[in-house]
Motif scaffolding. Structure first.
Motif, PDB file in Angstrom:
ATOM      1  N   PHE A 178      20.338  -2.503   2.659  1.00  0.00           N
ATOM      2  CA  PHE A 178      21.315  -3.087   1.744  1.00  0.00           C
ATOM      3  C   PHE A 178      22.049  -4.247   2.418  1.00  0.00           C
ATOM      4  CE2 PHE A 178      22.152   0.916  -1.080  1.00  0.00           C
ATOM      5  CZ  PHE A 178      20.913   0.732  -1.662  1.00  0.00           C
ATOM      6  N   ASP A 218      21.781   2.047   4.736  1.00  0.00           N
ATOM      7  CA  ASP A 218      23.070   1.366   4.650  1.00  0.00           C
ATOM      8  C   ASP A 218      23.905   1.752   5.862  1.00  0.00           C
ATOM      9  OD1 ASP A 218      24.918  -0.348   3.616  1.00  0.00           O
ATOM     10  OD2 ASP A 218      25.206   0.725   1.732  1.00  0.00           O
ATOM     11  N   THR A 235      22.007   6.581   6.805  1.00  0.00           N
ATOM     12  CA  THR A 235      23.263   5.868   6.996  1.00  0.00           C
ATOM     13  C   THR A 235      23.895   6.267   8.324  1.00  0.00           C
ATOM     14  OG1 THR A 235      25.440   5.414   6.025  1.00  0.00           O
ATOM     15  CG2 THR A 235      24.568   7.642   5.750  1.00  0.00           C
TER      16      THR A 235
END
Length: 410
Positions: free
Chosen positions: A33, A101, A130
């Motif tokens: 992202f 992300d 993440t």
């Protein structure tokens, strides 16, 4: 993060090679992202030797390609994400998708993206990787509910998880001094579309595409603090024939690098990128004069500059400019102590920031641009860096032996 994914695939014939890289049992699509996870996503992707493809979302508007997906990051200061692919069949399959992300605050961005994908290219398995997971119990329940509604599996893996609390009063203050050259917000009709097309066509096969926007002229622009500026070009065999339009309507006709993931990357291209990083890093190491060196990426363009930095010797730090506003407090042990603000070189209507470059912290900065730009657009950032007492700034920009007439979809 790559190891966490491998642990989840245990028993599915995934294995580790003698080099320490991983091989997946089937094709997986990795998506980072924007903005921060463009580099983080590619770093995870680089751990896999086979059966992996990489993309990152972008906030840039590409003129020649339709958005394959677009979705919003609801809580973000720059919510719109786009994803481009030169061939829709890259997604027209049931391959598992791995979303990457830097942190999950509510997890809504990942869920919005999964919902968008399911509307066009349904599949069964999603993984979310993440660094930090701050989701509440309600947020976690929302993910479980979406799994049921869509009939999919969504597994989340983080390196650290917890909860956040805030208190006190929000104080509205400016973030740093805003550096803006008098002509930084230059008129986007400086070149009309016909003139720009002619310039791009004329220069497309030139080995020095930075001449397209006279970027080297910035070397003759005096800075108040006396910082010396030099433009360094490195050659890439072929550029990608795509242009972009910013929010002023101005079109950048310079080609794109093939090694960022903005248009998709294979593991073979990742290996080519590694070889390029080694070559360029070795060359730039010869230019180093100080012991306090920073390699500074710009916006979404981080991973290649960071890899180049890894080949430039010891005592080289890396970071990137960003759209993310963070309030600085100059006190011991606080994470963000200094901030500089300036208009984005890629889009002068968008504020950008760079943090923790205090006065005297660095002797030299290698500033990496993904594409050549007019000198007017880079001057505000140079002025900001000049204010910190930098002795030398090297602007590092790619040039191309040739530009593909059309993208190779094979």
């Amino acid at each position: 993060m790559a190891k966490r994914l491998m642990e989840a695939l245990d028993g599915e014939q995934a294995y580790v090679t003698p080099k320490g890289t991983f091989v997946l049992p089937s094709s997986h699509l990795f998506i980072g992202f924007a903005e921060t996870a463009t580099a983080l996503g590619q770093a995870v992707f680089s751990c896999f030797e086979q059966n992996a493809l990489y993309w990152h979302t972008t906030r840039e508007k590409i003129n020649e390609l339709p958005d394959l997906f677009d979705f919003e990051e609801e809580h973000c200061h720059a919510p719109e994400h786009r994803l481009y692919a030169v061939k829709a069949s890259f997604f027209d399959n049931d391959h598992p998708i791995v979303l990457i992300d830097d942190e999950l605050t509510t997890g809504k961005s990942a869920l919005n993206f999964i919902k968008t994908i399911e509307q066009k290219y349904s599949r069964k398995n999603y993984y979310v990787l993440t660094l930090l997971d701050w989701r509440s119990q309600e947020d976690r329940a929302a993910l479980k509910q979406m799994e049921k509604e869509l009939g999919v599996s969504i597994q989340v893996f983080s390196l650290l998880s917890g909860t956040l609390e805030s208190w006190g009063t929000v104080v509205e203050r400016e973030i740093g001094t805003f550096y803006n050259a008098e002509n930084a917000y230059w008129a986007h009709n400086r070149f009309n579309e016909k003139d720009l097309t002619e310039k791009v066509t004329h220069k497309a096969s030139s080995p020095s595409l930075s001449c397209l926007y006279d970027l080297k002229e910035v070397e003759r622009e005096p800075l108040a603090g006396g910082t010396a500026v030099e433009v360094i070009e490195y050659e890439v065999e072929q550029g990608l024939p795509f242009t972009s339009m910013d929010s002023t309507g101005w079109v950048n006709g310079a080609p794109y690098l093939p090694y960022t993931g903005r248009f998709g990357m294979t593991t073979k291209e990742q290996a080519q990128m590694e070889a390029l990083a080694c070559k360029v890093g070795t060359q730039l190491q010869q230019l180093r004069r100080g012991s306090k060196t920073l390699c500074l990426g710009t916006g979404e363009f981080m991973y290649l500059p960071f890899k180049i930095a890894s080949y430039m010797g010891e005592k080289v730090l890396v970071q990137a400019t960003t759209r993310s506003p963070v309030y600085p407090v100059d006190k011991e042990d606080y994470g963000i102590r200094h901030a500089l603000a300036f208009p984005s070189a890629d889009d002068p209507l968008i504020p950008n920031y760079v943090y923790n470059i205090g006065v005297g912290k660095y002797e030299e900065i290698f500033l990496f641009l993904e594409r050549p730009l007019p000198k007017e657009r880079i001057i505000p950032l140079l002025q900001a860096l000049d204010s910190t007492g930098i002795q030398s700034i090297y602007i590092v920009v790619p040039v191309y032996g040739s530009v593909l007439n059309q993208f190779d979809e094979s």
